[in-house]
Design a protein around this motif. Structure first.
Motif, PDB file in Angstrom:
ATOM      1  N   LYS A   1     115.965  79.030  52.773  1.00 52.02           N
ATOM      2  CA  LYS A   1     116.458  80.701  51.426  1.00 52.02           C
ATOM      3  C   LYS A   1     116.341  81.650  51.808  1.00 52.02           C
ATOM      4  O   LYS A   1     116.932  83.039  50.964  1.00 52.02           O
ATOM      5  N   LEU A   2     116.141  81.902  52.480  1.00 51.06           N
ATOM      6  CA  LEU A   2     115.921  83.652  53.426  1.00 51.06           C
ATOM      7  C   LEU A   2     117.166  84.160  54.365  1.00 51.06           C
ATOM      8  O   LEU A   2     116.982  84.476  55.358  1.00 51.06           O
ATOM      9  N   ALA A   3     118.085  82.618  54.743  1.00 48.40           N
ATOM     10  CA  ALA A   3     119.450  83.045  54.709  1.00 48.40           C
ATOM     11  C   ALA A   3     119.987  84.114  54.930  1.00 48.40           C
ATOM     12  O   ALA A   3     120.084  83.846  53.632  1.00 48.40           O
ATOM     13  N   CYS A   4     120.776  84.708  55.394  1.00 49.00           N
ATOM     14  CA  CYS A   4     121.605  85.798  55.304  1.00 49.00           C
ATOM     15  C   CYS A   4     123.728  85.276  54.783  1.00 49.00           C
ATOM     16  O   CYS A   4     123.844  86.243  55.717  1.00 49.00           O
ATOM     17  N   THR A   5     123.319  84.627  54.186  1.00 45.39           N
ATOM     18  CA  THR A   5     124.553  83.996  54.007  1.00 45.39           C
ATOM     19  C   THR A   5     124.367  82.925  52.860  1.00 45.39           C
ATOM     20  O   THR A   5     123.190  82.775  51.908  1.00 45.39           O
ATOM     21  N   ASP A   6     125.214  82.414  51.704  1.00 45.80           N
ATOM     22  CA  ASP A   6     125.441  81.202  51.448  1.00 45.80           C
ATOM     23  C   ASP A   6     125.147  79.965  51.606  1.00 45.80           C
ATOM     24  O   ASP A   6     125.384  78.993  52.676  1.00 45.80           O
ATOM     25  N   THR A   7     123.800  79.788  50.742  1.00 41.58           N
ATOM     26  CA  THR A   7     123.462  78.254  51.550  1.00 41.58           C
ATOM     27  C   THR A   7     123.479  76.954  50.651  1.00 41.58           C
ATOM     28  O   THR A   7     122.853  76.062  51.147  1.00 41.58           O
ATOM     29  N   PHE A   8     124.703  77.019  49.600  1.00 39.71           N
ATOM     30  CA  PHE A   8     124.535  76.655  49.772  1.00 39.71           C
ATOM     31  C   PHE A   8     125.091  74.869  48.948  1.00 39.71           C
ATOM     32  O   PHE A   8     124.565  73.470  49.392  1.00 39.71           O
ATOM     33  N   ALA A   9     125.908  74.908  50.454  1.00 39.03           N
ATOM     34  CA  ALA A   9     126.352  73.538  51.077  1.00 39.03           C
ATOM     35  C   ALA A   9     125.135  73.282  52.293  1.00 39.03           C
ATOM     36  O   ALA A   9     125.522  72.303  52.508  1.00 39.03           O
ATOM     37  N   VAL A  10     124.594  74.106  53.068  1.00 39.58           N
ATOM     38  CA  VAL A  10     123.820  73.957  53.167  1.00 39.58           C
ATOM     39  C   VAL A  10     122.275  73.214  52.908  1.00 39.58           C
ATOM     40  O   VAL A  10     121.571  72.049  52.989  1.00 39.58           O
ATOM     41  N   GLU A  11     121.991  73.480  51.968  1.00 32.84           N
ATOM     42  CA  GLU A  11     120.611  72.906  50.737  1.00 32.84           C
ATOM     43  C   GLU A  11     121.295  71.618  50.460  1.00 32.84           C
ATOM     44  O   GLU A  11     120.456  70.067  50.542  1.00 32.84           O
TER      45      GLU A  11
ATOM     46  N   PRO B   1     116.741  71.606  43.718  1.00 32.99           N
ATOM     47  CA  PRO B   1     117.550  72.080  44.525  1.00 32.99           C
ATOM     48  C   PRO B   1     116.280  73.036  45.691  1.00 32.99           C
ATOM     49  O   PRO B   1     115.455  72.841  44.095  1.00 32.99           O
ATOM     50  N   PHE B   2     116.702  73.702  46.040  1.00 33.61           N
ATOM     51  CA  PHE B   2     116.083  74.306  46.488  1.00 33.61           C
ATOM     52  C   PHE B   2     115.375  75.847  45.948  1.00 33.61           C
ATOM     53  O   PHE B   2     115.792  76.462  46.485  1.00 33.61           O
ATOM     54  N   ILE B   3     114.747  75.318  44.066  1.00 33.18           N
ATOM     55  CA  ILE B   3     114.487  76.424  43.497  1.00 33.18           C
ATOM     56  C   ILE B   3     112.342  76.181  43.757  1.00 33.18           C
ATOM     57  O   ILE B   3     111.858  75.135  43.355  1.00 33.18           O
ATOM     58  N   ALA B   4     112.078  77.221  43.782  1.00 33.09           N
ATOM     59  CA  ALA B   4     110.889  77.942  43.876  1.00 33.09           C
ATOM     60  C   ALA B   4     110.206  77.498  42.907  1.00 33.09           C
ATOM     61  O   ALA B   4     110.442  78.287  41.473  1.00 33.09           O
ATOM     62  N   LEU B   5     108.701  76.352  42.721  1.00 31.99           N
ATOM     63  CA  LEU B   5     108.454  75.996  41.571  1.00 31.99           C
ATOM     64  C   LEU B   5     106.920  76.541  41.923  1.00 31.99           C
ATOM     65  O   LEU B   5     105.918  77.039  42.907  1.00 31.99           O
ATOM     66  N   SER B   6     106.631  76.670  40.933  1.00 32.74           N
ATOM     67  CA  SER B   6     104.300  76.669  40.721  1.00 32.74           C
ATOM     68  C   SER B   6     104.512  75.532  41.194  1.00 32.74           C
ATOM     69  O   SER B   6     103.140  75.747  42.013  1.00 32.74           O
ATOM     70  N   ALA B   7     104.018  74.867  41.461  1.00 39.13           N
ATOM     71  CA  ALA B   7     103.398  73.371  41.857  1.00 39.13           C
ATOM     72  C   ALA B   7     103.837  73.037  43.374  1.00 39.13           C
ATOM     73  O   ALA B   7     103.449  72.254  43.782  1.00 39.13           O
ATOM     74  N   ASP B   8     104.817  73.747  43.752  1.00 37.59           N
ATOM     75  CA  ASP B   8     105.193  72.959  45.000  1.00 37.59           C
ATOM     76  C   ASP B   8     104.477  73.771  46.871  1.00 37.59           C
ATOM     77  O   ASP B   8     104.033  72.790  46.962  1.00 37.59           O
ATOM     78  N   LYS B   9     103.297  74.256  45.921  1.00 36.84           N
ATOM     79  CA  LYS B   9     102.412  74.934  47.372  1.00 36.84           C
ATOM     80  C   LYS B   9     101.509  73.495  46.921  1.00 36.84           C
ATOM     81  O   LYS B   9     100.964  72.850  47.912  1.00 36.84           O
ATOM     82  N   VAL B  10     101.131  73.599  45.450  1.00 34.62           N
ATOM     83  CA  VAL B  10     100.146  72.421  45.549  1.00 34.62           C
ATOM     84  C   VAL B  10     100.466  71.124  46.023  1.00 34.62           C
ATOM     85  O   VAL B  10      99.788  70.088  46.840  1.00 34.62           O
ATOM     86  N   VAL B  11     101.528  71.095  45.685  1.00 36.92           N
ATOM     87  CA  VAL B  11     102.138  69.114  46.423  1.00 36.92           C
ATOM     88  C   VAL B  11     102.207  69.345  47.642  1.00 36.92           C
ATOM     89  O   VAL B  11     101.709  68.721  48.004  1.00 36.92           O
ATOM     90  N   SER B  12     102.726  70.777  48.448  1.00 35.09           N
ATOM     91  CA  SER B  12     103.185  70.726  49.733  1.00 35.09           C
ATOM     92  C   SER B  12     101.279  70.297  50.387  1.00 35.09           C
ATOM     93  O   SER B  12     101.264  70.452  51.276  1.00 35.09           O
ATOM     94  N   PHE B  13      99.987  70.687  49.890  1.00 35.53           N
ATOM     95  CA  PHE B  13      99.088  70.607  50.551  1.00 35.53           C
ATOM     96  C   PHE B  13      99.066  69.453  50.474  1.00 35.53           C
ATOM     97  O   PHE B  13      97.902  69.447  51.779  1.00 35.53           O
ATOM     98  N   PHE B  14      99.034  68.813  49.848  1.00 37.69           N
ATOM     99  CA  PHE B  14      98.455  67.615  49.040  1.00 37.69           C
ATOM    100  C   PHE B  14      99.476  66.611  50.620  1.00 37.69           C
ATOM    101  O   PHE B  14      98.903  65.532  51.079  1.00 37.69           O
ATOM    102  N   HIS B  15     100.845  66.886  50.473  1.00 32.71           N
ATOM    103  CA  HIS B  15     101.088  66.087  51.988  1.00 32.71           C
ATOM    104  C   HIS B  15     101.035  66.588  52.844  1.00 32.71           C
ATOM    105  O   HIS B  15     100.848  65.473  53.418  1.00 32.71           O
ATOM    106  N   THR B  16     100.974  67.759  52.994  1.00 33.09           N
ATOM    107  CA  THR B  16     100.367  67.686  54.758  1.00 33.09           C
ATOM    108  C   THR B  16      99.537  67.903  54.964  1.00 33.09           C
ATOM    109  O   THR B  16      99.010  67.816  56.372  1.00 33.09           O
ATOM    110  N   VAL B  17      98.104  68.313  54.436  1.00 34.94           N
ATOM    111  CA  VAL B  17      96.733  68.449  54.405  1.00 34.94           C
ATOM    112  C   VAL B  17      95.752  66.906  54.338  1.00 34.94           C
ATOM    113  O   VAL B  17      95.242  66.378  54.893  1.00 34.94           O
TER     114      VAL B  17
END
Length: 308
Positions: free
Chosen positions: A186-196, A261-277
């Motif tokens: 999402k930080l890339a300086c270009t259209d990332t639709f195809a990459v996503e 789709p890579f759209i930020a959701l409020s639960a993303d960080k909690v799920v990531s914390f569970f998944h990685t830690v």
């Protein structure tokens, strides 16, 4: 900032899990406790399996490798997160960010494929017992063990190659406590639709297919076991139930993160914390509580160490 790897961004700033100091302190304490349990738990499983001749069956060979992957996986995110909690600015270089992302998917993808191999092992052991020793020979097991490592590498390197070709010229704030594909792209300086779409096809579709395939295979196994009247019926059901628990714990968060789709959701960080830690802890806890052979062998090893 200077140019590096064809991009103006040479470092990223991690926003972190939360901005609340009280929650950060709670996360630090919980993560440290989990981490202290994860490493000894997985290492003890590996040592137990390697030292006990009675645990020479393919199931325990794969379990030892699963514990190794979990132990390695726990090094990728947690140590840095524990340090960053007390850092005012959570800075990670471009190279370290890509490296973290690579190993996260290399080991995570390898672990998912290893679960598929373990499901195949259980299918042959329970549904085709007369062919088990032939199909699951030591040589075949080593070849099967190479599949998760090679598959995880290919899965991860494809993502890294695509990301390295993207231009990054700012902003450089990663909305997470580690570098992962959705936030970095999402930080890339270009259209990332195809990459996503490519990333969803690579990570999301692979994760979903493995998940559905594993559920299907264990459903077949459990139906076969339910219809049989063998002496090892309860043991087979217990083993398969353990594997199904691991499948839901691992693939549930991964499906949530990578199949949309890579759209930020409020639960993303909690799920990531569970998944990685938290998730890496589940392997030693579930297997030692559900597998009587491993639990008995670990007790014997522990007693021997005390006596010595």
């Amino acid at each position: 900032m200077g140019t590096e790897n064809g991009t103006e961004v040479t470092e990223f700033i991690l926003i972190g899990l939360t901005q609340s100091h009280e929650i950060q302190l709670l996360v630090f304490v919980l993560s440290l406790i989990f981490y202290i349990i994860i490493l000894p738990g997985n290492v003890f499983i590996i040592i137990t399996i390697m030292s006990d001749p009675g645990l020479s069956a393919p199931l325990y060979f794969f379990l030892g490798n699963l514990a190794f992957l979990d132990a390695s996986y726990s090094f990728i995110v947690t140590p840095r997160m524990l340090v960053d909690i007390f850092s005012e600015k959570k800075i990670i270089s471009y190279k370290n960010c890509i490296t973290q992302l690579f190993f996260l998917h290399f080991l995570g993808g390898g672990e998912g494929l290893l679960l598929v191999v373990m499901a195949f092992d259980r299918y042959i052991a329970i549904c085709k017992p007369l062919h088990y020793s032939t199909v699951m020979s030591p040589r075949a097991c080593y070849v099967m063990m190479l599949t998760p490592w090679l598959g995880g590498f290919v899965h991860s390197i494809l993502q890294v190659v695509i990301i390295l070709r993207l231009p990054f010229c700012g902003p450089n704030h990663v909305d997470n406590f580690f570098c992962d594909v959705p936030q970095v792209i999402k930080l890339a300086c270009t259209d990332t639709f195809a990459v996503e779409l490519l990333m969803i096809f690579n990570s999301g579709l692979l994760t979903l297919l493995c998940f559905l395939g594993l559920l299907t295979s264990y459903t077949v196994i459990l139906c076969h076991v339910h219809r049989s009247a063998s002496e090892g019926k309860n043991k087979a059901i217990s083993t398969c139930t353990t594997h199904v628990m691991i499948i839901f714990l691992m693939f549930g968060p991964a499906i949530f993160i990578y199949t949309r789709p890579f759209i930020a959701l409020s639960a993303d960080k909690v799920v990531s914390f569970f998944h990685t830690v938290i998730f890496p802890l589940m392997n030693p806890v579930i297997y030692t509580l559900r597998n009587q052979e491993v639990k008995t062998s670990m007790k014997k090893l522990f007693i021997r160490q005390i006596i010595c």
